[in-house]
Design a protein around this motif. Structure first.
Motif, PDB file in Angstrom:
ATOM      1  N   LEU A  83      10.113   0.662  -0.407  1.00 47.24           N
ATOM      2  CA  LEU A  83      10.227   2.108  -0.218  1.00 47.24           C
ATOM      3  C   LEU A  83      11.571   2.483   0.387  1.00 47.24           C
ATOM      4  O   LEU A  83      12.218   3.445  -0.044  1.00 47.24           O
ATOM      5  N   SER A  84      12.017   1.734   1.377  1.00 45.37           N
ATOM      6  CA  SER A  84      13.272   2.073   2.049  1.00 45.37           C
ATOM      7  C   SER A  84      14.478   1.848   1.148  1.00 45.37           C
ATOM      8  O   SER A  84      15.556   2.393   1.396  1.00 45.37           O
ATOM      9  N   MET A  85      14.307   1.046   0.085  1.00 43.23           N
ATOM     10  CA  MET A  85      15.417   0.747  -0.814  1.00 43.23           C
ATOM     11  C   MET A  85      15.386   1.566  -2.095  1.00 43.23           C
ATOM     12  O   MET A  85      16.144   1.279  -3.023  1.00 43.23           O
ATOM     13  N   ALA A  86      14.576   2.604  -2.136  1.00 44.59           N
ATOM     14  CA  ALA A  86      14.497   3.424  -3.347  1.00 44.59           C
ATOM     15  C   ALA A  86      15.852   4.014  -3.722  1.00 44.59           C
ATOM     16  O   ALA A  86      16.150   4.234  -4.900  1.00 44.59           O
ATOM     17  N   GLY A  87      16.685   4.285  -2.735  1.00 46.02           N
ATOM     18  CA  GLY A  87      17.993   4.870  -3.011  1.00 46.02           C
ATOM     19  C   GLY A  87      19.120   3.873  -3.149  1.00 46.02           C
ATOM     20  O   GLY A  87      20.281   4.265  -3.350  1.00 46.02           O
ATOM     21  N   CYS A 131      11.040   8.682  -0.051  1.00 47.21           N
ATOM     22  CA  CYS A 131      10.522   7.311  -0.015  1.00 47.21           C
ATOM     23  C   CYS A 131      10.855   6.642   1.315  1.00 47.21           C
ATOM     24  O   CYS A 131      10.045   5.884   1.867  1.00 47.21           O
ATOM     25  N   ALA A 132      12.047   6.908   1.849  1.00 46.26           N
ATOM     26  CA  ALA A 132      12.416   6.364   3.153  1.00 46.26           C
ATOM     27  C   ALA A 132      11.462   6.870   4.236  1.00 46.26           C
ATOM     28  O   ALA A 132      11.061   6.118   5.135  1.00 46.26           O
ATOM     29  N   ALA A 133      11.079   8.135   4.145  1.00 48.36           N
ATOM     30  CA  ALA A 133      10.124   8.689   5.111  1.00 48.36           C
ATOM     31  C   ALA A 133       8.772   7.998   5.005  1.00 48.36           C
ATOM     32  O   ALA A 133       8.104   7.725   6.022  1.00 48.36           O
ATOM     33  N   LEU A 134       8.345   7.669   3.786  1.00 52.05           N
ATOM     34  CA  LEU A 134       7.083   6.952   3.607  1.00 52.05           C
ATOM     35  C   LEU A 134       7.141   5.559   4.232  1.00 52.05           C
ATOM     36  O   LEU A 134       6.146   5.078   4.789  1.00 52.05           O
ATOM     37  N   SER A 135       8.293   4.905   4.163  1.00 51.44           N
ATOM     38  CA  SER A 135       8.413   3.576   4.769  1.00 51.44           C
ATOM     39  C   SER A 135       8.269   3.657   6.285  1.00 51.44           C
ATOM     40  O   SER A 135       7.699   2.762   6.910  1.00 51.44           O
ATOM     41  N   VAL A 136       8.777   4.744   6.870  1.00 52.26           N
ATOM     42  CA  VAL A 136       8.614   4.947   8.314  1.00 52.26           C
ATOM     43  C   VAL A 136       7.128   5.057   8.657  1.00 52.26           C
ATOM     44  O   VAL A 136       6.636   4.409   9.602  1.00 52.26           O
ATOM     45  N   LEU A 137       6.406   5.859   7.896  1.00 48.42           N
ATOM     46  CA  LEU A 137       4.979   6.067   8.172  1.00 48.42           C
ATOM     47  C   LEU A 137       4.186   4.766   8.003  1.00 48.42           C
ATOM     48  O   LEU A 137       3.268   4.482   8.790  1.00 48.42           O
ATOM     49  N   LEU A 138       4.535   3.962   6.997  1.00 45.71           N
ATOM     50  CA  LEU A 138       3.806   2.723   6.755  1.00 45.71           C
ATOM     51  C   LEU A 138       3.936   1.762   7.930  1.00 45.71           C
ATOM     52  O   LEU A 138       2.937   1.220   8.427  1.00 45.71           O
ATOM     53  N   ILE A 139       5.152   1.530   8.393  1.00 44.68           N
ATOM     54  CA  ILE A 139       5.350   0.609   9.519  1.00 44.68           C
ATOM     55  C   ILE A 139       4.751   1.185  10.799  1.00 44.68           C
ATOM     56  O   ILE A 139       4.150   0.467  11.609  1.00 44.68           O
TER      57      ILE A 139
END
Length: 404
Positions: A20-24, A173-181
């Motif tokens: 997710l964090s690497m989507a960009g 997508c980066a925001a979703l990675s924050v929520l997951l961790i």
């Protein structure tokens, strides 16, 4: 059995957050032909834009990753995943030319410094020792999954959406990675070493095994990120020169090339386990160097010849990746592993910064629309991995290490 299940779940969570964090990650490489045209960039300027991401990484990684020896790496990962979202949003809203784009893309690279290796440190700190090597292999291989998916979705979406919208989607997508961790990984109590920060650095800088791994990673990333930064542009050039169905969707080819990194990286670590890390690295790095030179010699061939060759080369250059990182993790004491990873990342991603730039300089020198220019660019990748092979061979203790 419950320990195995919990370790597997932990690896899955961190790997998903990494994707997710690497989507960009592939936004600039994929959009480089369009941005170069819109902003009238030379190949050298485009190389700077491709490489500045890794400049941000190497400037931040010594501080951020070494800090994980004193605080829970999860905290650093969360902060920098949020920073990644901010940088991508800034690019979407404010990048209106070369200079502004450099600044925001540099900041995105800085954010990667706080997510990639700190994520690995947070993962290995929570895994039992027996699971660390394979957990590391899967995590580092997932880097390739993230890059491949990044190329793929951008290729499919850029035909329908303006490029600022693509950056905004990657920020989400980066925001979703924050929520997951945040919700799936519990904080851990910090257990700082009794040694000072300066002592950690002295021990790491004085360890020839660590330095050998760092030098090899420098060469690996020079080759890998030079290749990824210019692959789409190479395929566009090839298609313009000789239209071919194989080169009609360059982003898909780039995605497949990147996905091949996943099995290659995992199998590479298993090969290092079976035949010995040193022997494996001394074999696969020259193989990759040789294939780079073959691609250089055949870069003017039509797509149905060039693309399969590029895919074979893309797989070969990842046979050393997990073997190098897992070797560093397994051979470094836990209380200074963060500092070792900081040095490893800084040196390695310096290669990631130089590789795209060296390729761009070669193109400008020998001709961006001339086959000689692209041949020189791929030859620069061979030079990079050749340096890495030389570095790993300098340390007999590493190259003769036992099977791990």
């Amino acid at each position: 059995m419950s320990g195995v299940r919990s370790s597997t779940l932990l690896v899955l969570v961190f790997c998903t957050a990494e994707i997710l964090s690497m989507a960009g990650f592939a936004l600039v490489p994929s959009l480089l032909p369009r941005l170069s045209h819109d902003w009238s960039l030379s190949a050298t300027a485009a190389g700077w834009l491709g490489g500045v991401y890794f400049l941000g990484y190497i400037l931040a990684v010594p501080l951020l990753v070494s800090l994980t020896d004193r605080v829970d790496a999860r905290r650093i990962h969360l902060a920098c995943a949020a920073l990644n979202g901010l940088a991508l949003t800034g690019f979407a809203l404010l990048a209106d030319g070369f200079v502004a784009a450099l600044g925001w893309w540099w900041l995105a690279g800085l954010a990667l410094a706080g997510t990639y290796m700190p994520g690995l440190k947070a993962l290995t700190d929570r895994l039992p020792a027996a699971a660390q090597s394979r957990g590391t292999a899967f995590y580092t291989a997932t880097f390739g999954v993230g890059v491949g998916l990044s190329y793929l979705w951008i290729e499919l979406a850029q035909r329908h959406l303006a490029w600022p919208v693509l950056f905004a989607l990657a920020a989400a997508c980066a925001a979703l990675s924050v929520l997951l961790i945040w919700f799936a990984v519990a904080p851990a109590a910090s257990a700082p070493s009794l040694r000072s920060h300066a002592t950690h650095w002295r021990l790491v800088l004085g360890d020839r095994r660590i330095l050998a791994f760092c030098g090899a990673y420098f060469g690996h990333n020079w080759e890998l990120f030079g290749f990824r930064a210019w692959l789409v542009a190479c395929l566009v050039w090839s298609h313009d020169r000789s239209p071919d169905s194989w080169t009609s969707m360059p982003g898909v080819v780039a995605a497949v090339a990147t996905f091949l990194a996943v099995p290659a990286s995992i199998l590479g670590n298993e090969g290092a386990h079976r035949w010995g890390r040193g022997r494996w690295l001394r074999t696969v790095m020259p193989l990759s160097c040789m294939l780079a030179l073959v691609v250089a010699g055949l870069s003017d061939r039509p797509g149905h010849v060039l693309v399969p060759l590029l895919l074979v080369y893309a797989a070969s250059m990842n046979l050393d990746s997990a073997a190098l990182t897992a070797g560093l993790v397994s051979e470094t004491a836990g209380d200074r592993r963060g500092t070792a990873l900081a040095l490893y990342s800084a040196v390695g991603f310096a290669g990631g910064c130089i590789g795209p730039l060296a390729f761009g300089i070669a193109l400008d020198t020998f001709g961006r629309v001339d086959p000689a220019g692209w041949a020189a660019g791929f030859a620069s990748l061979a030079f990079g991995v050749g340096l890495g092979r030389w570095a790993i061979g300098r340390n007999s203790e590493t190259t003769s290490s036992a099977k791990r």
